[in-house]
Write an enzyme that holds these catalytic residues in place. Structure first.
Site, short mmCIF file in Angstrom:
data_model
loop_
_atom_site.label_atom_id
_atom_site.label_comp_id
_atom_site.label_asym_id
_atom_site.label_seq_id
_atom_site.Cartn_x
_atom_site.Cartn_y
_atom_site.Cartn_z
N SER A 133 0.84 -1.21 0.00
CA SER A 133 0.00 0.00 0.00
C SER A 133 0.86 1.24 0.00
CB SER A 133 -0.88 -0.01 1.26
OG SER A 133 -1.50 1.24 1.46
N TYR A 163 -1.72 -0.85 10.88
CA TYR A 163 -2.02 -1.46 9.57
C TYR A 163 -0.87 -1.17 8.60
CZ TYR A 163 -3.42 -1.44 4.75
OH TYR A 163 -3.42 -1.61 3.39
N LYS A 168 2.22 -3.65 6.64
CA LYS A 168 2.61 -3.65 5.23
C LYS A 168 4.12 -3.40 5.10
CE LYS A 168 -1.44 -4.33 3.36
NZ LYS A 168 -1.76 -5.62 2.71
C1 WQD Z 1 -9.52 9.53 0.84
C2 WQD Z 1 -9.78 11.01 1.05
C3 WQD Z 1 -10.09 11.59 3.36
C4 WQD Z 1 -13.85 9.36 3.87
C5 WQD Z 1 -6.83 4.64 2.93
C6 WQD Z 1 -5.76 3.88 3.63
C7 WQD Z 1 -4.83 3.26 2.64
C8 WQD Z 1 -5.63 2.44 1.64
C9 WQD Z 1 -6.68 3.30 0.96
C10 WQD Z 1 -5.61 0.15 2.34
C11 WQD Z 1 -9.03 11.59 2.25
C12 WQD Z 1 -11.37 11.83 2.58
C13 WQD Z 1 -12.69 9.90 3.35
C14 WQD Z 1 -14.92 10.22 4.24
C15 WQD Z 1 -13.62 12.11 3.53
N1 WQD Z 1 -6.25 1.34 2.28
N2 WQD Z 1 -12.59 11.25 3.18
N3 WQD Z 1 -14.76 11.56 4.05
O1 WQD Z 1 -7.13 7.57 3.67
O2 WQD Z 1 -6.29 8.03 1.31
O3 WQD Z 1 -6.25 5.71 2.22
O4 WQD Z 1 -7.51 3.82 2.01
O5 WQD Z 1 -4.55 -0.13 1.84
O6 WQD Z 1 -3.94 2.43 3.32
O7 WQD Z 1 -5.02 4.81 4.41
O8 WQD Z 1 -8.42 6.75 1.65
O9 WQD Z 1 -10.79 6.81 1.05
O10 WQD Z 1 -10.17 6.86 3.50
O11 WQD Z 1 -9.74 8.87 2.09
O12 WQD Z 1 -13.51 13.32 3.37
O13 WQD Z 1 -16.00 9.79 4.73
O14 WQD Z 1 -11.17 11.18 1.34
O15 WQD Z 1 -9.86 12.64 4.30
O16 WQD Z 1 -8.66 12.93 1.93
P1 WQD Z 1 -6.99 7.14 2.27
P2 WQD Z 1 -9.87 7.26 2.11
#
Ligand code: WQD
Length: 335
Positions: free
Chosen positions: A124, A148, A152
């Site tokens: 990741s 997590y 990785k």
């Molecule tokens: C994306 C953007 C949030 C939800 C995570 C893990 C990473 C991988 C992918 C496993 C950010 C914003 C999110 C919400 C929001 N997973 N957001 N409201 O955090 O980039 O990555 O998922 O491997 O390891 O860290 O993905 O989709 O959670 O967030 O505003 O309800 O959307 O702040 O900017 P992220 P995400």
């Protein structure tokens, strides 16, 4: 090739199994349904009209897992199985370290015992931590900000040491950015348990009126519109990257990390507006405070994957939004 896919009933795993079957590989799925649903197996058969073998096995059950190797002449493994929720890993670190690390130790021991030395590992972009500037390169320093991400990072290190101990291994470490979208059929897709942690499944659940509104975490980041910027990649493009990694190491040894992303930074508001426009649906939202642990901007430099795997993304943001919506609207309660 005959490919063992651990976690093959999961979101990325199932999409990768579809592409493996489409490319006439033989597939053996091992999954314990801890974060997936048996119905996925029916959908894979429906989409591909191909057969595959399935074992309901927890990788921690070494005796049952060894049966898979005894009964099948496996050529390579794609290892998806593992817990993957960042927030949950902070609450339950021992469970995450035990499950993700021990299952990988057992897998590697069995692969060695049965002379299976080709491995594609589901890593990741989270291993880039908080201190690198995008676009992210595989040569940048790695760190983790949660258990997590640390699993990785540790597994990448472990697999690197495994190769140093035995140069006959061929190992690809695939660093995913933000996988979204679904197979064009709308028959498989992202199906999180409970309240979605990730952005796109939350958006689609608001669109299908399962959730009232989206909370946008932070609107004061140093980005073009103040909201978080990420590298969203279509899950089918990501799946195809695994096939390319298998092909690279079919006749090569070594251990290499590859970024699998589009190289395009898209903000939360960009994604919400694209989704609304393409699908002609409303997505009520409110701007709230930042989520702990989030970085402002994270997107890939995937030129190494292009050069060494002959892989690049083909699907557009429109495809991602359209396919995500087709899955959710056809399956409002998931599987
Ligand atoms: C994306 C953007 C949030 C939800 C995570 C893990 C990473 C991988 C992918 C496993 C950010 C914003 C999110 C919400 C929001 N997973 N957001 N409201 O955090 O980039 O990555 O998922 O491997 O390891 O860290 O993905 O989709 O959670 O967030 O505003 O309800 O959307 O702040 O900017 P992220 P995400």
């Amino acid at each position: 090739m005959k490919v063992l896919v651990t976690g093959g009933a999961g979101y990325i795993g199932s999409h990768t199994v579809v592409e493996l079957l489409n490319d006439n590989h033989e597939v053996i799925i091992v999954d314990n349904f801890s974060n997936s649903n048996p119905e996925v197996l029916n959908r894979i058969k429906e989409i591909t009209n191909k057969e595959f073998k399935f074992y309901e096995v927890d990788l921690l059950d070494e005796e049952k897992f060894e049966k898979v190797f005894k009964e099948n002449q496996i050529d390579a493994t794609i290892h998806f199985a593992g817990y993957k929720a960042v927030g949950e890993s902070v609450e339950k670190p021992i469970s995450y370290y035990h499950n993700n690390l021990t299952s990988t130790f057992i897998l590697c021991d069995l692969m060695k015992k049965y002379s299976v030395k080709k491995l594609v590992f589901s890593s990741s972009a989270t291993v880039y931590g908080m201190n690198n500037s995008s676009p992210l390169l595989e040569t940048m320093p790695l760190s983790a900000t949660n258990p997590y991400g640390m699993t990785k990072l540790m597994i990448e290190q472990i697999l690197g040491d495994l190769y140093k101990s035995d140069n006959s291994w061929g190992i690809a470490l695939l660093r995913y950015f933000n996988p979204i979208g679904a197979h064009e059929s709308g028959r498989i897709g992202e199906n999180p348990n409970g309240i979605p942690n990730n952005l796109m499944p939350y958006i689609t659940q608001v669109a299908v009126k399962k959730r009232e509104k989206l909370s946008i975490f932070g609107s004061d980041y140093d980005t073009h519109d103040g909201t978080g910027v990420r590298d969203y990649i279509h899950v089918v493009d990501l799946a195809k990257g695994h096939i390319k990694a298998l092909e690279k190491f079919e006749n090569e040894t070594g251990v290499e990390a590859f970024n699998l992303g589009t190289g395009d930074g898209i903000s939360v508001l960009d994604l919400v507006n694209a989704f609304k426009g393409i699908n002609n649906v409303d997505i009520p939202y409110e701007l709230v405070s930042r989520r702990a642990g989030d970085v402002a901007t994270c997107y890939a430099d995937s030129s190494k994957a292009l050069k060494e795997l002959n892989w690049k993304t083909e699907k557009s943001l429109e495809d991602m939004c359209r396919d995500s919506w087709k899955w959710q609207s056809n399956n409002p309660n998931g599987y």
